[in-house]
Motif scaffolding. Structure first.
Motif, PDB file in Angstrom:
ATOM      1  N   THR A   1      -6.426  -5.520   9.539  1.00 56.90           N
ATOM      2  CA  THR A   1      -5.157  -5.256  10.193  1.00 56.90           C
ATOM      3  C   THR A   1      -5.398  -4.728  11.596  1.00 56.90           C
ATOM      4  N   ARG A   2      -4.404  -4.888  12.459  1.00 55.93           N
ATOM      5  CA  ARG A   2      -4.417  -4.199  13.738  1.00 55.93           C
ATOM      6  C   ARG A   2      -4.299  -2.694  13.488  1.00 55.93           C
ATOM      7  N   ALA A   3      -4.639  -1.906  14.508  1.00 56.42           N
ATOM      8  CA  ALA A   3      -4.704  -0.455  14.320  1.00 56.42           C
ATOM      9  C   ALA A   3      -3.389   0.263  14.594  1.00 56.42           C
TER      10      ALA A   3
ATOM     11  N   ARG B   1      -0.509  -1.023  10.422  1.00 55.76           N
ATOM     12  CA  ARG B   1      -1.121  -0.355   9.271  1.00 55.76           C
ATOM     13  C   ARG B   1      -0.099  -0.095   8.170  1.00 55.76           C
ATOM     14  N   THR B   2       1.118   0.223   8.557  1.00 56.36           N
ATOM     15  CA  THR B   2       2.171   0.445   7.560  1.00 56.36           C
ATOM     16  C   THR B   2       2.483  -0.848   6.819  1.00 56.36           C
TER      17      THR B   2
ATOM     18  N   THR C   1       0.458  -3.365   6.448  1.00 55.79           N
ATOM     19  CA  THR C   1      -0.713  -3.703   5.641  1.00 55.79           C
ATOM     20  C   THR C   1      -0.779  -2.846   4.385  1.00 55.79           C
ATOM     21  N   ASP C   2      -0.362  -1.598   4.492  1.00 49.51           N
ATOM     22  CA  ASP C   2      -0.362  -0.720   3.314  1.00 49.51           C
ATOM     23  C   ASP C   2       0.510  -1.291   2.204  1.00 49.51           C
TER      24      ASP C   2
ATOM     25  N   THR D   1      -9.161  -1.162   3.689  1.00 48.61           N
ATOM     26  CA  THR D   1      -8.501  -1.592   4.918  1.00 48.61           C
ATOM     27  C   THR D   1      -9.492  -1.532   6.070  1.00 48.61           C
TER      28      THR D   1
ATOM     29  N   LEU E   1      -9.824  -1.973  10.230  1.00 48.75           N
ATOM     30  CA  LEU E   1      -9.080  -2.048  11.487  1.00 48.75           C
ATOM     31  C   LEU E   1      -9.772  -3.001  12.453  1.00 48.75           C
TER      32      LEU E   1
END
Length: 325
Positions: free
Chosen positions: A11-13, A18-19, A21-22, A39, A41
Motif C-alpha cells: 500500500t501507499r503510506a 493505509r486505512t 488497506t487495513d 502490510t 509500505l
C-alpha cells in the motif's frame, strides 16, 4: 490457501491508503482464520511529488511502484484506489477483487457550513482534480478555483485551519468515500448531487491486484469481490478507456446497478439486473460540456461504456478534453 503462508499486502503510506488497506487485510484475515497478513509500505511517484498530477504524468503516478513490487515478488497483493488505475491491463497482474463500493459522490467542505450555491462570488475553492475544476467552472458560480495537492487532512486544513496554520481557502471538494474512511464525513457541508457533478470513474471503489499466476491467492481474494460494484466500475472505466482519457482528464462517469425483475438477489450472471451509465466531458475552462446516459443488461457493461463514449465523441468530447487526454 494454507494458513502457514504470509501474505504481504502493499500500500501507499498515506493515512487514507493505509486505512483502505487495513479493511482488505482485516477481510482477508477473517476469510481465512490463521492466515498471516503483513502490510508493506511502498513509496510512489505521486506521493513524492507535490506538483499537479497532470505535470508528473497523471494516470498511474500512484500505481506503478506498487505494480512493480508485485511483479518483482516483493509483495503479494496491491491495494489501490480504483480511480487511480490506468485503464490498460498489465501482463502478469490480475484484478482479483473489487470490494463493495462506498459512496462515489464528491463532497464540499466549506467554511461556515456553506453549500456551493451559498458561497459568495470570488470564493476560493480548492481541488487537485481537473474534472472537478472543469465542472465547477461550468456551474458559472463566479468561484475562484485553486489547484491544490496534499493528503486529505492537509486539504481540510486549508479551509478549517490546523495547528499553527491559518486557513487560506473558503472550501475544498473531495471524494466523500475518503472522508468516510477517515471518519471525517461530519465535516462535509454538502454532498454534491451527481446531476451537478459526475464523479470520476470508479470513485469510491478499491481495486485489489495480485500476480495472475497465483491461483491460491486469486481464489482467496475472490471472496472479497462484489459483483455489482465490479460491473458498475467496469462500465465506467470502459467509457474512460474508449475516450482514451486518463484519471486527470475532465471526464465524469457513474453507473448504477438496478434490478428489473423484482429479485433482490444479484446472481453472478447478473440476470434480471441492468446498468444505468451516465458520462460527461467538460472543457477545462468550463465553457462547454456534454453529458449523456445509456442503459442495458448487466453483462454488457463494457459494451455500454464503449457505446456511450462513441456518442460523447460524436458531440465533441475529444475537442473538450484537449491536452488533458
Amino acid at each position: 490457501m494454507t494458513a502457514t503462508r504470509t501474505i504481504r499486502v502493499g500500500t501507499r503510506a498515506s493515512l487514507l491508503a493505509r486505512t483502505q488497506t487495513d479493511t482488505v487485510v482485516n477481510a482477508l484475515a477473517a476469510a481465512t482464520p490463521g492466515l498471516a497478513v503483513d502490510t508493506v509500505l511502498v513509496s510512489t511517484q505521486g506521493d513524492r511529488s507535490g506538483a499537479p498530477l497532470e505535470q508528473i504524468g497523471g494516470t498511474g503516478v500512484f500505481v506503478s511502484a506498487l505494480r512493480d513490487a508485485l511483479l518483482a515478488g516483493d509483495i503479494d497483493v496491491a491495494v489501490h484506489s480504483y480511480k487511480d488505475l490506468p485503464t490498460a491491463p498489465v501482463a502478469g497482474i490480475a484484478l482479483a477483487a473489487v470490494p463493495l463500493r462506498q459512496d462515489p459522490r464528491d463532497a464540499l467542505v466549506a467554511r461556515d457550513e456553506l453549500t456551493l450555491l451559498e458561497l459568495p462570488v470570488g470564493a476560493t475553492v480548492g481541488t487537485g482534480s481537473p474534472r472537478r475544476a472543469a465542472q465547477l467552472r461550468a456551474m458559472d458560480l463566479g468561484l475562484d478555483i485553486v489547484s491544490i495537492r496534499g493528503n486529505v487532512d492537509t486539504r481540510l486544513g486549508r479551509v478549517l485551519g490546523s495547528t499553527g496554520v491559518a486557513p487560506d481557502l473558503d472550501a475544498v471538494v473531495l471524494a466523500v468515500a475518503g472522508l468516510q474512511r477517515l471518519s471525517r464525513a461530519h465535516l462535509v457541508t454538502e454532498l454534491i448531487d451527481p446531476m451537478q457533478m459526475l464523479p470520476a470513474a470508479a470513485q469510491g471503489a478499491l481495486a485489489i491486484e495480485c500476480r495472475a499466476d497465483d491461483a491460491d491467492l486469486l481464489a482467496t481474494l475472490a471472496g472479497l469481490d462484489d459483483h455489482a460494484t465490479r460491473s458498475a466500475v467496469t462500465a465506467e472505466r470502459s467509457l474512460l478507456a474508449a475516450l482514451e482519457a486518463g484519471c486527470t482528464a475532465p471526464v465524469g462517469a457513474l453507473a448504477d446497478v438496478v434490478e428489473t425483475d423484482g429479485s433482490d438477489d444479484l446472481a453472478s450472471s447478473g440476470s434480471g439486473w441492468d446498468i444505468y451509465l451516465r458520462g460527461s466531458v467538460t472543457a477545462i475552462d468550463g465553457s462547454d460540456a456534454v453529458r449523456l446516459s445509456i442503459s442495458g443488461p448487466l453483462d454488457t457493461a463494457e459494451e455500454l461504456g464503449r457505446r456511450l463514449a462513441a456518442d460523447l465523441i460524436d458531440l465533441g468530447a475529444t475537442t473538450m478534453m484537449g491536452s488533458s487526454k
